[in-house]
Design a protein around this motif. Sequence first.
Motif, PDB file in Angstrom:
ATOM      1  N   ALA A  14     -22.453   5.550  15.993  1.00 11.88           N
ATOM      2  CA  ALA A  14     -22.508   6.614  16.994  1.00 11.88           C
ATOM      3  C   ALA A  14     -21.876   6.092  18.271  1.00 11.88           C
ATOM      4  CB  ALA A  14     -23.952   7.014  17.248  1.00 11.88           C
ATOM      5  N   VAL A  15     -20.767   6.714  18.687  1.00 12.52           N
ATOM      6  CA  VAL A  15     -20.047   6.222  19.869  1.00 12.52           C
ATOM      7  C   VAL A  15     -20.102   7.251  21.002  1.00 12.52           C
ATOM      8  CG1 VAL A  15     -18.487   4.451  18.978  1.00 12.52           C
ATOM      9  CG2 VAL A  15     -17.907   6.837  18.624  1.00 12.52           C
ATOM     10  N   LEU A  64     -18.852   8.439  15.176  1.00 13.98           N
ATOM     11  CA  LEU A  64     -19.329   9.811  15.372  1.00 13.98           C
ATOM     12  C   LEU A  64     -19.551  10.031  16.860  1.00 13.98           C
ATOM     13  CD1 LEU A  64     -20.721  12.555  14.708  1.00 13.98           C
ATOM     14  CD2 LEU A  64     -22.853  11.281  14.396  1.00 13.98           C
ATOM     15  N   VAL A  81     -20.826  12.875  19.712  1.00 15.78           N
ATOM     16  CA  VAL A  81     -21.471  14.165  19.948  1.00 15.78           C
ATOM     17  C   VAL A  81     -21.080  14.623  21.354  1.00 15.78           C
ATOM     18  CG1 VAL A  81     -23.672  15.388  20.144  1.00 15.78           C
ATOM     19  CG2 VAL A  81     -23.394  13.609  18.408  1.00 15.78           C
ATOM     20  N   LYS A  89     -29.095  14.718  19.424  1.00 12.63           N
ATOM     21  CA  LYS A  89     -28.343  13.533  18.993  1.00 12.63           C
ATOM     22  C   LYS A  89     -28.958  12.930  17.739  1.00 12.63           C
ATOM     23  CE  LYS A  89     -28.074  11.251  22.943  1.00 12.63           C
ATOM     24  NZ  LYS A  89     -27.666  10.544  24.174  1.00 12.63           N
ATOM     25  N   PHE A 106     -26.837  12.699  14.324  1.00 11.21           N
ATOM     26  CA  PHE A 106     -26.532  11.363  13.782  1.00 11.21           C
ATOM     27  C   PHE A 106     -26.968  11.324  12.307  1.00 11.21           C
ATOM     28  CE2 PHE A 106     -27.267   8.904  18.072  1.00 11.21           C
ATOM     29  CZ  PHE A 106     -26.166   9.532  18.613  1.00 11.21           C
ATOM     30  N   THR A 142     -26.350   2.401  16.070  1.00 10.23           N
ATOM     31  CA  THR A 142     -26.195   2.793  17.486  1.00 10.23           C
ATOM     32  C   THR A 142     -26.002   1.540  18.332  1.00 10.23           C
ATOM     33  OG1 THR A 142     -28.597   2.820  17.662  1.00 10.23           O
ATOM     34  CG2 THR A 142     -27.506   4.962  17.400  1.00 10.23           C
ATOM     35  N   GLY A 143     -25.538   1.746  19.562  1.00  6.34           N
ATOM     36  CA  GLY A 143     -25.198   0.623  20.447  1.00  6.34           C
ATOM     37  C   GLY A 143     -26.337   0.192  21.352  1.00  6.34           C
ATOM     38  N   HIS A 144     -27.592   0.471  20.978  1.00  5.26           N
ATOM     39  CA  HIS A 144     -28.713   0.036  21.824  1.00  5.26           C
ATOM     40  C   HIS A 144     -28.687  -1.488  21.976  1.00  5.26           C
ATOM     41  CE1 HIS A 144     -30.230   4.007  20.467  1.00  5.26           C
ATOM     42  NE2 HIS A 144     -30.728   4.046  21.696  1.00  5.26           N
TER      43      HIS A 144
HETATM   44  P1  AMP Z   1     -28.222   6.123  25.230  1.00  7.22           P
HETATM   45  O1  AMP Z   1     -29.383   6.848  24.621  1.00  7.22           O
HETATM   46  O2  AMP Z   1     -27.325   6.994  26.041  1.00  7.22           O
HETATM   47  O3  AMP Z   1     -28.611   4.836  25.875  1.00  7.22           O
HETATM   48  O4  AMP Z   1     -27.312   5.711  23.989  1.00  7.22           O
HETATM   49  C1  AMP Z   1     -27.768   4.846  22.993  1.00  7.22           C
HETATM   50  C2  AMP Z   1     -26.788   4.857  21.846  1.00  7.22           C
HETATM   51  O5  AMP Z   1     -26.746   6.163  21.262  1.00  7.22           O
HETATM   52  C3  AMP Z   1     -25.348   4.571  22.239  1.00  7.22           C
HETATM   53  O6  AMP Z   1     -25.096   3.181  22.288  1.00  7.22           O
HETATM   54  C4  AMP Z   1     -24.588   5.257  21.141  1.00  7.22           C
HETATM   55  O7  AMP Z   1     -24.575   4.476  19.965  1.00  7.22           O
HETATM   56  C5  AMP Z   1     -25.434   6.481  20.874  1.00  7.22           C
HETATM   57  N1  AMP Z   1     -24.972   7.666  21.662  1.00  7.22           N
HETATM   58  C6  AMP Z   1     -25.407   8.073  22.881  1.00  7.22           C
HETATM   59  N2  AMP Z   1     -24.786   9.202  23.265  1.00  7.22           N
HETATM   60  C7  AMP Z   1     -23.935   9.539  22.264  1.00  7.22           C
HETATM   61  C8  AMP Z   1     -23.010  10.604  22.052  1.00  7.22           C
HETATM   62  N3  AMP Z   1     -22.835  11.577  22.939  1.00  7.22           N
HETATM   63  N4  AMP Z   1     -22.304  10.633  20.893  1.00  7.22           N
HETATM   64  C9  AMP Z   1     -22.471   9.664  19.966  1.00  7.22           C
HETATM   65  N5  AMP Z   1     -23.323   8.630  20.125  1.00  7.22           N
HETATM   66  C10 AMP Z   1     -24.049   8.562  21.247  1.00  7.22           C
END
Ligand code: AMP
Length: 312
Positions: free
Chosen positions: A53-54, A77, A79, A141, A145, A159-161
């Motif tokens: 998920a990017v 992917l 969103v 999301k 996903f 995911t990139g957490h």
């Molecule tokens: P966040 O919740 O914004 O800290 O994001 C955590 C992880 O969720 C990110 O590292 C991505 O892997 C994924 N992610 C967040 N927002 C999106 C998005 N709009 N589309 C795809 N993946 C997302």
Amino acid sequence: MNCTKCKTKAVIGLPRHNAAFCKGCFNGFVHDQVARAIKSEKMFGKEDRILVAVSGGKDSLALWDILLKLGYRTDGLYVDLGIGSYSEQSHAKVTKFAEAVAASHGAALHLHTVEQEAGAGIKELAQLIHRPTCSTCGTIKRYQFNRVAIEQHYDVMATGHNLDDEAARLLGNVLHWQEEYLDKQGPSLPASVAGFAKKVKPLYRLSERELAAYAVLNRIDYIVEECPMAKGSKMLQYKEVLNRLETESPGTKQTFYWGFLEKQSKKQPTETTMTEKDRAVLHPCTSCSQPTTAGVCSYCKMMARAKTVVPR
Ligand code: AMP
Ligand code: FES
Ligand code: ZN
């Protein structure tokens, strides 16, 4: 300051590891941390297909880059949440990166646009259905996903957490003693029931600062701006507190989160008990078939409500 490994000029110091690295050794360190996470948490193998998920931010683009460089089969992917110029810019960053990895590795990008399905962007939608924006966004999301991973037959969804995200979330869960969330805070969640994809967080051993440095050093063009909806959020407050502690005592976040993982792994839940627990409470949504504890899942309820209130 010289590189701890090769003694040439260092470009980054890592107080929590009591080390400094040049660009090449730093990249080696980052790749090694991700490889260790994948192995120790049994995330996936070289034969698996991984959906990343990017968001257009540094963490998820760095993750896609690292997994490809480590030789994994990954697609992306994105969103599109429809948050004005923030979404436009993040979409552009994702597209640019995806075009490059399509050419170099044959990787594909999946796209889901919230506005197309719900008739409105996330902010307007949340207002119309009277729900907080960030929880509406989280529901959408998580749902998308999982949906794309299942429909497109990916073995795992990543995911990139990073370490900062997980330590801040752990702090929030502990402060409110949300024990059922604590059980699910590990970096690798099994596909407990049919319809749920396996979910992993291969960056949990790396900090936000380390990932920003990785993205800059490797010329990954990412959106620096945070989501405008997140301003003043509890998560950002927890991150600030942890950063203050980290400055005083390097290694605090790592000790906190990794220590928690160690305790959890000794205690429970094993993959089997978690799967059993989930099986007992989850069944297919009567509308979309995705697993839910209710008759109709929260995503389908939200979309049904959107149909009645969003002007089309
Ligand atoms: P966040 O919740 O914004 O800290 O994001 C955590 C992880 O969720 C990110 O590292 C991505 O892997 C994924 N992610 C967040 N927002 C999106 C998005 N709009 N589309 C795809 N993946 C997302
Ligand atoms: Fe979901 Fe900001 S990323 S509201
Ligand atoms: Zn549903």
